[in-house]
Design a protein around this motif. Sequence first.
Motif, PDB file in Angstrom:
ATOM      1  N   GLY A   1       7.199   2.147   6.525  1.00 37.00           N
ATOM      2  CA  GLY A   1       6.201   1.973   5.625  1.00 37.00           C
ATOM      3  C   GLY A   1       4.956   2.090   5.913  1.00 37.00           C
ATOM      4  N   GLN A   2       4.600   3.012   6.976  1.00 40.55           N
ATOM      5  CA  GLN A   2       3.583   3.211   7.597  1.00 40.55           C
ATOM      6  C   GLN A   2       2.848   4.107   6.057  1.00 40.55           C
ATOM      7  N   PRO A   3       1.126   4.346   6.075  1.00 36.39           N
ATOM      8  CA  PRO A   3       0.665   4.793   5.187  1.00 36.39           C
ATOM      9  C   PRO A   3       1.069   6.845   6.172  1.00 36.39           C
ATOM     10  N   LYS A   4       0.290   7.852   5.356  1.00 34.35           N
ATOM     11  CA  LYS A   4       0.118   8.934   5.818  1.00 34.35           C
ATOM     12  C   LYS A   4      -0.530   9.231   6.510  1.00 34.35           C
ATOM     13  N   GLU A   5      -2.115   8.163   6.608  1.00 31.45           N
ATOM     14  CA  GLU A   5      -3.023   8.065   7.306  1.00 31.45           C
ATOM     15  C   GLU A   5      -3.053   8.001   9.425  1.00 31.45           C
ATOM     16  N   ASN A   6      -2.085   6.614   8.595  1.00 31.89           N
ATOM     17  CA  ASN A   6      -2.144   5.964  10.255  1.00 31.89           C
ATOM     18  C   ASN A   6      -0.916   6.710  11.240  1.00 31.89           C
ATOM     19  N   LEU A   7       0.000   7.789  10.285  1.00 32.12           N
ATOM     20  CA  LEU A   7       0.397   8.922  10.900  1.00 32.12           C
ATOM     21  C   LEU A   7       0.360  10.270  11.513  1.00 32.12           C
ATOM     22  N   ILE A   8      -0.649  10.328  10.517  1.00 32.54           N
ATOM     23  CA  ILE A   8      -1.701  11.499  11.184  1.00 32.54           C
ATOM     24  C   ILE A   8      -2.742  10.503  12.278  1.00 32.54           C
ATOM     25  N   GLU A   9      -3.328  10.208  12.441  1.00 31.48           N
ATOM     26  CA  GLU A   9      -4.040   9.492  14.101  1.00 31.48           C
ATOM     27  C   GLU A   9      -3.251   8.851  14.411  1.00 31.48           C
ATOM     28  N   ALA A  10      -1.845   9.117  14.992  1.00 27.21           N
ATOM     29  CA  ALA A  10      -1.517   8.713  15.842  1.00 27.21           C
ATOM     30  C   ALA A  10      -1.060  10.055  16.997  1.00 27.21           C
ATOM     31  N   LEU A  11      -0.664  11.144  15.098  1.00 28.24           N
ATOM     32  CA  LEU A  11       0.169  12.501  15.617  1.00 28.24           C
ATOM     33  C   LEU A  11      -1.238  12.861  16.186  1.00 28.24           C
TER      34      LEU A  11
ATOM     35  N   LYS B   1       4.871  -8.048   5.981  1.00 25.39           N
ATOM     36  CA  LYS B   1       5.861  -7.489   6.797  1.00 25.39           C
ATOM     37  C   LYS B   1       6.412  -6.476   5.280  1.00 25.39           C
ATOM     38  N   THR B   2       5.358  -6.690   3.795  1.00 25.85           N
ATOM     39  CA  THR B   2       5.705  -5.213   2.891  1.00 25.85           C
ATOM     40  C   THR B   2       5.181  -4.266   3.569  1.00 25.85           C
ATOM     41  N   GLY B   3       4.481  -4.577   4.336  1.00 21.52           N
ATOM     42  CA  GLY B   3       3.090  -3.085   3.976  1.00 21.52           C
ATOM     43  C   GLY B   3       2.188  -2.851   3.163  1.00 21.52           C
ATOM     44  N   MET B   4       2.105  -3.572   2.368  1.00 21.63           N
ATOM     45  CA  MET B   4       0.368  -3.727   1.701  1.00 21.63           C
ATOM     46  C   MET B   4      -0.347  -3.818   2.265  1.00 21.63           C
ATOM     47  N   LEU B   5      -0.356  -4.558   3.748  1.00 22.98           N
ATOM     48  CA  LEU B   5      -1.569  -4.987   4.389  1.00 22.98           C
ATOM     49  C   LEU B   5      -1.174  -3.728   5.683  1.00 22.98           C
ATOM     50  N   THR B   6      -1.791  -3.162   6.214  1.00 19.91           N
ATOM     51  CA  THR B   6      -2.185  -2.553   7.198  1.00 19.91           C
ATOM     52  C   THR B   6      -1.558  -3.184   8.349  1.00 19.91           C
ATOM     53  N   VAL B   7      -1.000  -2.742   9.744  1.00 15.19           N
ATOM     54  CA  VAL B   7      -1.201  -3.519  10.852  1.00 15.19           C
ATOM     55  C   VAL B   7      -2.775  -3.331  11.264  1.00 15.19           C
ATOM     56  N   PRO B   8      -3.188  -2.029  11.619  1.00 15.09           N
ATOM     57  CA  PRO B   8      -4.627  -1.770  11.764  1.00 15.09           C
ATOM     58  C   PRO B   8      -5.680  -2.790  10.686  1.00 15.09           C
ATOM     59  N   ALA B   9      -5.285  -2.663   9.728  1.00 14.78           N
ATOM     60  CA  ALA B   9      -6.534  -3.887   8.991  1.00 14.78           C
ATOM     61  C   ALA B   9      -6.332  -4.883   9.467  1.00 14.78           C
TER      62      ALA B   9
END
Length: 208
Positions: free
Chosen positions: A53-63, A193-201
């Motif tokens: 459930g990670q948003p695209k911007e988080n995946l791009i940041e990690a990569l 838990k549902t990903g509505m609130l991202t972990v970094p935020a």
Amino acid sequence: MDRFVVRRARCPESPRRAGPAPRAYRQATLESLKAVVVVEDIKRWKSMLELPGQPKENLIEALEELKKKIPSKEVLLSTKIGHTVNKMRKHSDHDVASLAKDIYTEWRTFIKDHSNKPSIEVRSDPKTEAFRKNARKLLCEALDLEIDHPLAENIEREAFHLSSRLISAPYRRTVRALVFSLKHKPEIRAEVKTGMLTVPAFVQSHKK
């Protein structure tokens, strides 16, 4: 006969010739070097990529952060980050898949050509790891999830990162605030838990 020195005013039409501007040098830090790998950062980015459930911007940041580094063969084997990046090549988003493919190809080529040149690895000491493991356990309990759940790991790694990778007073206060919020605020726990609130935020909002 005495000698005198006569000083004449500088003519405004002939200004002093300006010398060349000094060159500006940017000092490189040890961690900024491509071959210097902080294992904790590799694991943090890996957990970010693997968390559903990670948003695209988080995946791009990690990569993009992973692209700045070339882990040694030993780090690739111990963290299994190569397997994670390889799976991301099949991601449904074209940008994510393309970036993952570039990283995987670069790493594979480098390992093949420089197999005898180990990179510099920075790891946490056993006492630090034991303290962090306990923090993840508390987060799992607050989230009402099984021990060692990836979500709790991701939250703890983010808190550790924001605390400059130190088991300091700010890190302890942040973990306590996160655990309290997850345990006593059901709406926040559900959003995390549902990903509505991202972990970094989520972690950033509780940083102490």
